[in-house]
Design a protein around this motif. Structure first.
Motif, PDB file in Angstrom:
ATOM      1  N   UNK A  18      42.523  31.064  33.636  1.00  0.00           N
ATOM      2  CA  UNK A  18      42.964  30.807  35.020  1.00  0.00           C
ATOM      3  C   UNK A  18      42.419  31.888  35.947  1.00  0.00           C
ATOM      4  N   UNK A  29      39.857  31.468  39.031  1.00  0.00           N
ATOM      5  CA  UNK A  29      40.156  31.933  40.392  1.00  0.00           C
ATOM      6  C   UNK A  29      39.075  32.914  40.866  1.00  0.00           C
ATOM      7  N   UNK A  30      38.635  33.797  39.948  1.00  0.00           N
ATOM      8  CA  UNK A  30      37.545  34.722  40.299  1.00  0.00           C
ATOM      9  C   UNK A  30      36.301  33.954  40.716  1.00  0.00           C
ATOM     10  N   UNK A  49      36.789  32.439  44.094  1.00  0.00           N
ATOM     11  CA  UNK A  49      36.675  33.459  45.150  1.00  0.00           C
ATOM     12  C   UNK A  49      35.212  33.718  45.498  1.00  0.00           C
ATOM     13  N   UNK A  95      43.471  31.336  56.431  1.00  0.00           N
ATOM     14  CA  UNK A  95      44.136  30.025  56.337  1.00  0.00           C
ATOM     15  C   UNK A  95      43.118  28.929  55.993  1.00  0.00           C
ATOM     16  N   UNK A 117      42.189  29.310  52.023  1.00  0.00           N
ATOM     17  CA  UNK A 117      43.159  28.941  50.979  1.00  0.00           C
ATOM     18  C   UNK A 117      42.978  27.500  50.484  1.00  0.00           C
ATOM     19  N   UNK A 118      42.842  26.508  51.376  1.00  0.00           N
ATOM     20  CA  UNK A 118      42.596  25.147  50.867  1.00  0.00           C
ATOM     21  C   UNK A 118      41.291  25.034  50.074  1.00  0.00           C
ATOM     22  N   UNK A 146      40.004  27.380  48.196  1.00  0.00           N
ATOM     23  CA  UNK A 146      40.296  27.937  46.870  1.00  0.00           C
ATOM     24  C   UNK A 146      41.082  26.934  46.040  1.00  0.00           C
ATOM     25  N   UNK A 147      42.034  26.313  46.692  1.00  0.00           N
ATOM     26  CA  UNK A 147      42.880  25.366  45.969  1.00  0.00           C
ATOM     27  C   UNK A 147      42.049  24.194  45.439  1.00  0.00           C
ATOM     28  N   UNK A 148      41.190  23.677  46.288  1.00  0.00           N
ATOM     29  CA  UNK A 148      40.364  22.546  45.852  1.00  0.00           C
ATOM     30  C   UNK A 148      39.395  22.964  44.730  1.00  0.00           C
ATOM     31  N   UNK A 181      41.330  23.005  41.625  1.00  0.00           N
ATOM     32  CA  UNK A 181      41.604  21.622  41.190  1.00  0.00           C
ATOM     33  C   UNK A 181      40.389  21.034  40.491  1.00  0.00           C
ATOM     34  N   UNK A 193      46.789  25.029  41.238  1.00  0.00           N
ATOM     35  CA  UNK A 193      47.904  25.979  41.253  1.00  0.00           C
ATOM     36  C   UNK A 193      49.257  25.262  41.270  1.00  0.00           C
ATOM     37  N   UNK A 250      48.439  21.436  54.918  1.00  0.00           N
ATOM     38  CA  UNK A 250      47.157  22.158  54.963  1.00  0.00           C
ATOM     39  C   UNK A 250      46.648  22.279  56.393  1.00  0.00           C
ATOM     40  N   UNK A 279      49.674  25.984  56.706  1.00  0.00           N
ATOM     41  CA  UNK A 279      49.020  27.130  56.052  1.00  0.00           C
ATOM     42  C   UNK A 279      48.723  28.217  57.092  1.00  0.00           C
ATOM     43  N   UNK A 287      50.466  32.057  57.739  1.00  0.00           N
ATOM     44  CA  UNK A 287      49.667  33.291  57.858  1.00  0.00           C
ATOM     45  C   UNK A 287      49.957  34.009  59.172  1.00  0.00           C
ATOM     46  N   UNK A 293      52.684  24.873  45.746  1.00  0.00           N
ATOM     47  CA  UNK A 293      51.340  25.116  45.197  1.00  0.00           C
ATOM     48  C   UNK A 293      50.683  26.315  45.887  1.00  0.00           C
ATOM     49  N   UNK A 294      50.828  26.425  47.210  1.00  0.00           N
ATOM     50  CA  UNK A 294      50.206  27.546  47.921  1.00  0.00           C
ATOM     51  C   UNK A 294      50.889  28.873  47.608  1.00  0.00           C
ATOM     52  N   UNK A 316      52.158  29.554  44.770  1.00  0.00           N
ATOM     53  CA  UNK A 316      51.642  29.928  43.457  1.00  0.00           C
ATOM     54  C   UNK A 316      50.230  30.519  43.578  1.00  0.00           C
ATOM     55  N   UNK A 317      49.448  29.917  44.442  1.00  0.00           N
ATOM     56  CA  UNK A 317      48.084  30.436  44.653  1.00  0.00           C
ATOM     57  C   UNK A 317      48.134  31.870  45.191  1.00  0.00           C
ATOM     58  N   UNK A 355      48.990  34.136  42.364  1.00  0.00           N
ATOM     59  CA  UNK A 355      47.854  34.339  41.452  1.00  0.00           C
ATOM     60  C   UNK A 355      46.826  35.298  42.066  1.00  0.00           C
ATOM     61  N   UNK A 401      45.654  38.988  40.581  1.00  0.00           N
ATOM     62  CA  UNK A 401      44.264  38.922  40.120  1.00  0.00           C
ATOM     63  C   UNK A 401      43.731  40.331  39.803  1.00  0.00           C
TER      64      UNK A 401
END
Lengths: 201, 232
Positions: free
Chosen positions: A136, A140-141, A144, A184, A187-188, A190-192, A195, A201, B16, B20, B24, B45-46, B48-49, B52, B56
């Motif tokens: 995981x 994530x790395x 990023x 902001x 973040x989406x 990263x999430x996608x 996925x 997440x 989203x 989000x 912030x 979910x956010x 949790x992100x 994480x 990290x």
């Protein structure tokens, strides 16, 4: 050959409860060496973690990490105290990481990407949970690193290091609202990305 | 507002698109976000992100011995620093005068070489230059100790294991101001040679490069770092 004989590098064995105050007090006494020792002990690990995630490579992270503290030492006597020493250190580390990203970008444009060295095998891979956790983190790395270096720096400073937006704004010399929008938007992404790697997440 | 995430499945996209950024900015969320099931799931979910991202690299630690290497580079850079313009003239004149006096003095006084540490790597019939070696190679250390009464040669492997420590006893050999020793590089890793010089007896070792270097510096002793040898 180099000499490391410096009495002022002496430090008490106990962990310093307030490194900011201890380092500033050392600077007030004109002792930049003691101040650097305090900073290395207090912030060495967190600055390394930030560098490691910024550059994604142990050797480069080690180099930039050391360079951060060397440059800090050279600038300590002129430290203007407009931010905490911790924020200031992260500012130096961020600059060095962005410089590296620029150099790497130029090199890739001229010569194409180099093959990445294979990852060394993980020691102690017998525990499944640990492996899952590790994969995981790796995912994530990797995600990023799909962000631009400036955005990655802002995301790491905000969430990994827990800096406030005003603090990040001070060290990046950008406006806090612009940074908030940048993070902001990241973040989406990263999430996608997670996925897509089957690691939502 | 909805958008597709997987074929045949939609979710509310307001979290989203709006929340989000609001989070912030530290601004409050409206009623919708506490009642919309999709948005509540998104929020979890956010969060949790964020967690994480916060954790990290928690296992990442800077390599042992890094502080000693920072000091080494600080010293090297300070030695190379440009002098102010007036010193560029005053200093050479002073140095030339001092050198002339020293030359006169040295005609009658035997020279004391400054402390230093040299290394060599020997591998059977071939001698590899530089700091790359292979398991089984022999690392040879030759140090000039000046007039320090207490001297020691040490080699740390991976900054955490002391593989050589000697002073006047074997495997160290002393000839005048020269102290030498050799050690077999019997495993892969990074080997850091050190020469310690002190007016007083040296402190005990903890077999950790950072801890030992700090202890030695604290006691007022000097440390000379040799080139790091990597065995692959």
């Amino acid at each position: 050959m180099l000499s490391l004989v410096h009495d002022s590098r002496e430090l008490p064995a106990a962990v310093l409860p307030d490194p900011e105050r201890a380092a500033l007090a050392a600077l007030d006494r004109g002792n930049a060496e003691e101040a650097l020792s305090v900073l290395m002990r207090a912030y060495g690990t967190i600055v390394y973690r930030y560098c490691r995630q910024m550059v994604g490579n142990d050797d480069l992270a080690e180099e930039i990490h050391q360079m951060t503290f060397i440059q800090a030492f050279e600038g300590l006597r002129k430290f203007a105290r407009r931010s905490s020493l911790r924020t200031w250190l992260f500012g130096i580390a961020r600059h060095r990481c962005l410089d590296l990203a620029k150099m790497s970008h130029r090199r890739k444009r001229r010569f194409g990407p180099l093959d990445d060295a294979p990852e060394p095998p993980e020691p102690g891979t017998s525990v499944e949970e640990r492996l899952a956790e590790r994969s995981r983190s790796r995912a994530l790395e990797a995600c990023l690193h799909t962000l631009s270096p400036r955005v990655r720096a802002a995301v790491l400073l905000r969430f990994q290091q827990g800096l406030s937006y005003p603090e990040i704004a001070r060290l990046t010399e950008e406006k806090a609202p612009a940074l908030q929008v940048r993070v902001a938007r990241a973040l989406p992404l990263l999430r996608r990305c997670l996925e897509e790697k089957g690691m939502a997440p | 507002m909805t958008h597709a995430i997987t074929p045949g499945k939609t979710r509310c996209g307001r979290f989203e698109a709006e929340a989000v950024l609001l989070l912030e900015q530290g601004r409050p969320l409206d009623e919708h976000f506490s009642s919309c099931p999709d948005c509540l799931a998104e929020r979890t979910a956010y969060e949790r992100l964020r967690e994480e991202l916060h954790s990290l690299g928690e296992e990442d630690e800077p390599p042992a011995g890094w502080q000693a290497r920072v000091w080494e580079k600080v010293d090297r850079r300070q030695g190379r620093r440009w002098a102010p313009w007036w010193r560029r003239w005053i200093l050479p004149i002073g140095v030339a005068g001092a050198a002339a006096l020293a030359a006169l003095f040295l005609v009658r006084t035997p020279a004391t070489a400054p402390p230093g540490l040299r290394i060599g790597i020997e591998a059977g019939e071939t001698v590899r230059r530089g700091t790359e070696a292979q398991p089984g190679d022999l690392l040879q250390l030759t140090a000039t100790t000046g007039d320090a009464p207490h001297t020691e040669l040490r080699v740390y492997r991976n900054d955490t294991e002391l593989v050589l420590r000697c002073s006047t006893e074997p495997p160290c050999t002393r000839r005048g101001e020269e102290l030498s020793a050799s050690v077999v590089l019997d495993g892969v890793g990074r080997y850091q040679p050190l020469l310690l010089l002190s007016e007083d007896p040296l402190p005990d070792v903890a077999s950790d490069l950072d801890t030992d270097t700090n202890a030695v510096l604290t006691s007022g002793a000097g440390v000379e770092l040799g080139p790091r040898v990597v065995v692959r």
